[in-house]
Design a protein around this motif. Structure first.
Motif, PDB file in Angstrom:
ATOM      1  N   MET A  32       0.799  -1.220   0.000  1.00  0.00           N
ATOM      2  CA  MET A  32       0.000   0.000   0.000  1.00  0.00           C
ATOM      3  C   MET A  32       0.832   1.270   0.000  1.00  0.00           C
ATOM      4  O   MET A  32       0.307   2.348  -0.247  1.00  0.00           O
ATOM      5  CB  MET A  32      -0.908   0.015   1.238  1.00  0.00           C
ATOM      6  CG  MET A  32      -1.923  -1.109   1.246  1.00  0.00           C
ATOM      7  SD  MET A  32      -2.969  -1.093   2.742  1.00  0.00           S
ATOM      8  CE  MET A  32      -3.923   0.399   2.459  1.00  0.00           C
ATOM      9  N   GLY A  33       2.127   1.159   0.309  1.00  0.00           N
ATOM     10  CA  GLY A  33       2.884   2.371   0.594  1.00  0.00           C
ATOM     11  C   GLY A  33       3.938   2.732  -0.431  1.00  0.00           C
ATOM     12  O   GLY A  33       3.842   2.381  -1.600  1.00  0.00           O
ATOM     13  N   GLU A  36       6.826   3.675  -3.019  1.00  0.00           N
ATOM     14  CA  GLU A  36       7.552   3.014  -4.100  1.00  0.00           C
ATOM     15  C   GLU A  36       6.951   1.659  -4.441  1.00  0.00           C
ATOM     16  O   GLU A  36       7.632   0.754  -4.907  1.00  0.00           O
ATOM     17  CB  GLU A  36       9.053   2.924  -3.766  1.00  0.00           C
ATOM     18  CG  GLU A  36       9.599   4.314  -3.431  1.00  0.00           C
ATOM     19  CD  GLU A  36      11.113   4.436  -3.440  1.00  0.00           C
ATOM     20  OE1 GLU A  36      11.767   3.823  -4.290  1.00  0.00           O
ATOM     21  OE2 GLU A  36      11.628   5.176  -2.574  1.00  0.00           O
ATOM     22  N   MET A  37       5.654   1.528  -4.201  1.00  0.00           N
ATOM     23  CA  MET A  37       4.931   0.321  -4.554  1.00  0.00           C
ATOM     24  C   MET A  37       3.561   0.707  -5.079  1.00  0.00           C
ATOM     25  O   MET A  37       3.022   1.760  -4.751  1.00  0.00           O
ATOM     26  CB  MET A  37       4.733  -0.578  -3.335  1.00  0.00           C
ATOM     27  CG  MET A  37       5.982  -1.302  -2.938  1.00  0.00           C
ATOM     28  SD  MET A  37       5.689  -2.600  -1.745  1.00  0.00           S
ATOM     29  CE  MET A  37       7.399  -3.177  -1.585  1.00  0.00           C
ATOM     30  N   ALA A  38       3.003  -0.171  -5.897  1.00  0.00           N
ATOM     31  CA  ALA A  38       1.624   0.010  -6.329  1.00  0.00           C
ATOM     32  C   ALA A  38       1.011  -1.376  -6.417  1.00  0.00           C
ATOM     33  O   ALA A  38       1.687  -2.338  -6.792  1.00  0.00           O
ATOM     34  CB  ALA A  38       1.572   0.716  -7.672  1.00  0.00           C
ATOM     35  N   LEU A  39      -0.254  -1.487  -6.033  1.00  0.00           N
ATOM     36  CA  LEU A  39      -0.961  -2.753  -6.179  1.00  0.00           C
ATOM     37  C   LEU A  39      -1.174  -3.027  -7.659  1.00  0.00           C
ATOM     38  O   LEU A  39      -1.623  -2.149  -8.390  1.00  0.00           O
ATOM     39  CB  LEU A  39      -2.335  -2.664  -5.524  1.00  0.00           C
ATOM     40  CG  LEU A  39      -2.387  -2.721  -4.020  1.00  0.00           C
ATOM     41  CD1 LEU A  39      -3.804  -2.379  -3.564  1.00  0.00           C
ATOM     42  CD2 LEU A  39      -2.013  -4.122  -3.534  1.00  0.00           C
ATOM     43  N   ARG A  40      -0.893  -4.246  -8.090  1.00  0.00           N
ATOM     44  CA  ARG A  40      -1.179  -4.574  -9.488  1.00  0.00           C
ATOM     45  C   ARG A  40      -2.502  -5.342  -9.552  1.00  0.00           C
ATOM     46  O   ARG A  40      -2.556  -6.546  -9.781  1.00  0.00           O
ATOM     47  CB  ARG A  40      -0.046  -5.412 -10.085  1.00  0.00           C
ATOM     48  CG  ARG A  40      -0.210  -5.575 -11.601  1.00  0.00           C
ATOM     49  CD  ARG A  40       0.742  -6.585 -12.151  1.00  0.00           C
ATOM     50  NE  ARG A  40       0.508  -6.863 -13.545  1.00  0.00           N
ATOM     51  CZ  ARG A  40      -0.437  -7.686 -13.998  1.00  0.00           C
ATOM     52  NH1 ARG A  40      -1.243  -8.297 -13.168  1.00  0.00           N
ATOM     53  NH2 ARG A  40      -0.565  -7.894 -15.296  1.00  0.00           N
ATOM     54  N   VAL A  90      -8.148  -1.346  -8.022  1.00  0.00           N
ATOM     55  CA  VAL A  90      -8.291  -0.908  -6.640  1.00  0.00           C
ATOM     56  C   VAL A  90      -9.718  -1.192  -6.141  1.00  0.00           C
ATOM     57  O   VAL A  90      -9.931  -1.433  -4.942  1.00  0.00           O
ATOM     58  CB  VAL A  90      -7.867   0.572  -6.473  1.00  0.00           C
ATOM     59  CG1 VAL A  90      -8.839   1.511  -7.111  1.00  0.00           C
ATOM     60  CG2 VAL A  90      -7.632   0.915  -5.019  1.00  0.00           C
ATOM     61  N   PHE A 108      -9.479  -4.479  -4.664  1.00  0.00           N
ATOM     62  CA  PHE A 108      -8.759  -4.380  -3.400  1.00  0.00           C
ATOM     63  C   PHE A 108      -9.684  -3.906  -2.282  1.00  0.00           C
ATOM     64  O   PHE A 108      -9.697  -4.455  -1.176  1.00  0.00           O
ATOM     65  CB  PHE A 108      -7.571  -3.432  -3.546  1.00  0.00           C
ATOM     66  CG  PHE A 108      -6.895  -3.107  -2.248  1.00  0.00           C
ATOM     67  CD1 PHE A 108      -6.097  -4.047  -1.611  1.00  0.00           C
ATOM     68  CD2 PHE A 108      -7.074  -1.874  -1.638  1.00  0.00           C
ATOM     69  CE1 PHE A 108      -5.478  -3.754  -0.397  1.00  0.00           C
ATOM     70  CE2 PHE A 108      -6.464  -1.568  -0.430  1.00  0.00           C
ATOM     71  CZ  PHE A 108      -5.670  -2.519   0.187  1.00  0.00           C
ATOM     72  N   LEU A 109     -10.480  -2.883  -2.583  1.00  0.00           N
ATOM     73  CA  LEU A 109     -11.379  -2.334  -1.550  1.00  0.00           C
ATOM     74  C   LEU A 109     -12.451  -3.357  -1.173  1.00  0.00           C
ATOM     75  O   LEU A 109     -12.815  -3.482  -0.007  1.00  0.00           O
ATOM     76  CB  LEU A 109     -12.002  -1.029  -2.041  1.00  0.00           C
ATOM     77  CG  LEU A 109     -10.987   0.116  -2.255  1.00  0.00           C
ATOM     78  CD1 LEU A 109     -11.667   1.335  -2.852  1.00  0.00           C
ATOM     79  CD2 LEU A 109     -10.284   0.471  -0.938  1.00  0.00           C
ATOM     80  N   ASP A 115      -0.718  -1.443   5.705  1.00  0.00           N
ATOM     81  CA  ASP A 115       0.397  -1.142   4.804  1.00  0.00           C
ATOM     82  C   ASP A 115       1.593  -2.037   5.136  1.00  0.00           C
ATOM     83  O   ASP A 115       2.243  -1.882   6.160  1.00  0.00           O
ATOM     84  CB  ASP A 115       0.783   0.334   4.920  1.00  0.00           C
ATOM     85  CG  ASP A 115       1.919   0.680   3.957  1.00  0.00           C
ATOM     86  OD1 ASP A 115       2.272  -0.166   3.096  1.00  0.00           O
ATOM     87  OD2 ASP A 115       2.454   1.800   4.052  1.00  0.00           O
TER      88      ASP A 115
END
Lengths: 390, 390
Positions: free
Chosen positions: A125-126, A128-132, A135, A138-139, A151
């Motif tokens: 979640m934080g 220098e990262m992104a969920l692939r 979203v 994810f929610l 996170d």
């Protein structure tokens, strides 16, 4: 074409067991029952799964690393035959794409079935990262899961920032390939060629020397320096008096190099030569400062002092180097306030740069690994004077 | 090396104005005051901004496309000089990386300052998209914004699924380059070479012919067929009786091709020949079915009928083709239930595949553009019989 031996591709099951064992110790401290990861480097870090199929954003892929029990791959059926070749034992699949439920219910039941101690799952979640994954999905997962999703980035970065010896050998190898290609470049290009053609030649040479891919190779040229360092090549023809800047993130078996080189096109101005030399010395100082126990802030200061004395008017990069590994850039950052303590087996870039006149930047970069005795150069050190192209 | 002319790189300001104008009509229908985008293809679609720096996940980038007024780029300072070369007039920057506030407050004030009609902002929350920013930052933005943030993916896909003529010429060009390279390949490889070396040669040839990059080139070989089509190459040496499968997503100026080719290594089994021919015919049927007014379900059915009759026991791909453009794969999908009505200027892959015995898949693929008169082939049609490598 390289003096050094090609590292064995992939990693042993023991390496993955060691990675997971160390991850668990860190997860305990962060109070996570599991990590949930979805992005290519994190999936590959824990499973060894290698694919170029990440280019297709249609299907999400998940890996769950529990505190207790085997890691679980929750993936589209299309990837199952290849995942079965890795060390992973628990592989759960669904028929994707399925926009109504692209793996979310399978992922939910996987996570709900884990032993619980903290009631928390850490995910990307934080910084220098992104969920692939979408979203929205994810929610939906977060809102229906009986565990808290928090996170996990600080935890994951703590794990990945320190490399194993086998990872460092991978990075060293690709650094050597790119170093040799940079060194050979002046012999194959001439004044009046376009940035784009020069990049094409260098890309092909790096592939020939054994790199798997070159996702990153910006190049730009300008009289005495360049306005930026992250875009290009363009169709501009390099001209007498130019500095030609080329950077590359090429890969071997999933690991990046990330360093640049500067070339003088014919005779360049004395100012450009002076700034280039100052940055070469700043690089020396940055490397020397990167010892176990120092902070990234110290590395920054060692370089910044020389850069300021050389008359910097700016630097739009925002830092003077960073971590490196399965991503072109990773934490930490050499900047004031970063505060990361440097430890053995980190891999870092040392990247001093400055704008010395409006639109004229010069930037140096080398890659190092931290040993208990201090920094070890993974690249072949740039020559103190720019190679000249005629 | 190509008979067709290289398209002009980039797009005119008029093209971008037309894109935004059309986007606004669609946004009205979806009741959005603005679109907020963060991922490379969406940023590039609206701005023309080209960079390989997306490989670095450290800094987020944002573009806001309002119903009313100029699009706004909210980006790290490192990208400002290059963004200034695009058609974009409103460029707002911050000094990144700044983990405490990486553009979020600047983005928030930008969005809050827009004219309001619907009170809603659409963003990349849904299918075949992922936000390229830390989800923690996204949630912070969402929770403090006085407008609702909703799923803008259906709106964005409605915009991007229909290409402009200039986009189609880009895709046509890279399809032609890859077609020529596939055609030339048998002359440069032999029985007993490794999948990895074959891929290296093809990558280099595609670069020589004018492609900018090859982010996707899986290759796999196996007796009479392959177990999967998204991973590899491995170090396996191709052998008499193998089918060698190679797929590629190479790019020209930001646009992908996505199609495969199959090669027979010496003599292959009659079964493999029969299935290959059935898939060639299924491809014909799929192309023919892709006419304006048809649904993706119809295209699926046209192919599925032939595949079933040929004795398919499975297909782990989950669909028989998809959209194509700035991404290797885009909506729609040729699958039952997708229900997308095909319209003029869509670009689609036609991708019939089947497993005819355990672990033996064969998959075909071509790329087409939809004209008002029907499908137009962008690739050079695969030969009806597999080329033989000896």
């Amino acid at each position: 074409m390289n003096a050094i031996t090609t590292p064995r591709r992939g990693f042993s099951p023991t390496e993955f067991e060691t990675r997971v064992e160390r991850a668990r110790q860190i997860m305990h401290r962060h109070k996570f029952d599991a990590l949930l990861v979805s992005s290519p480097p994190n999936v590959r870090y824990f499973t060894g799964f290698d694919s170029q199929f990440w280019e297709s954003p249609t299907r999400p892929w998940f890996v769950v690393v529990p505190l207790d029990g085997d890691p679980v791959a929750v993936i589209p059926e299309i990837g199952a035959p290849e995942m079965a070749l890795t060390w992973m034992k628990d592989i759960r699949t669904w028929q994707a794409p399925n926009p109504e439920d692209d793996g979310i219910s399978l992922l939910k039941s996987t996570i709900e079935g884990l032993p619980r101690k903290y009631g928390r799952v850490g995910t990307e979640m934080g910084r220098e990262m992104a969920l692939r994954m979408p979203v929205s999905d994810f929610l939906k997962l977060r809102d229906t899961l009986s565990l808290e999703i928090a996170d996990g980035s600080p935890c994951i970065w703590e794990i990945r920032m320190v490399k194993t010896p086998a990872e460092i050998e991978h990075i060293h190898y690709i650094c050597q390939i790119a170093s040799d290609a940079y060194e050979a470049l002046p012999a194959s290009i001439t004044v009046g060629e376009s940035e784009r053609e020069i990049v094409r030649k260098l890309r092909i040479d790096i592939a020939r020397r054994g790199a798997d891919s070159t996702p990153f190779m910006p190049a730009i040229s300008g009289p005495g320096g360049v306005p930026q360092i992250v875009c290009g090549p363009h169709d501009r023809l390099v001209q007498e008096g130019d500095v030609l800047f080329i950077d590359t993130g090429s890969t071997f078996d999933g690991y990046f190099c990330d360093f640049d080189r500067n070339y003088a096109i014919g005779n360049i101005s004395d100012d450009a030569k002076r700034v280039h030399d100052a940055l070469w010395l700043a690089t020396e100082a940055g490397i020397k400062a990167a010892v176990p126990g120092a902070k990234t802030d110290d590395v920054f200061r060692a370089m910044a002092k020389i850069i300021e004395e050389a008359g910097a008017i700016g630097n739009n990069v925002g830092r003077l180097g960073h971590g490196l590994g399965m991503q072109l850039t990773e934490p930490p950052s050499h900047r004031l306030g970063d505060g990361t303590v440097i430890v053995e087996n980190m891999v870092l870039t040392i990247e001093p740069g400055m704008e010395y006149a409006p639109g004229k930047m010069i930037v140096h970069e080398e890659n190092i690994a931290i040993t208990k005795d201090g920094p070890r150069l993974l690249t072949k050190r740039a020559p103190r004077e720019m190679p000249i192209i005629r």
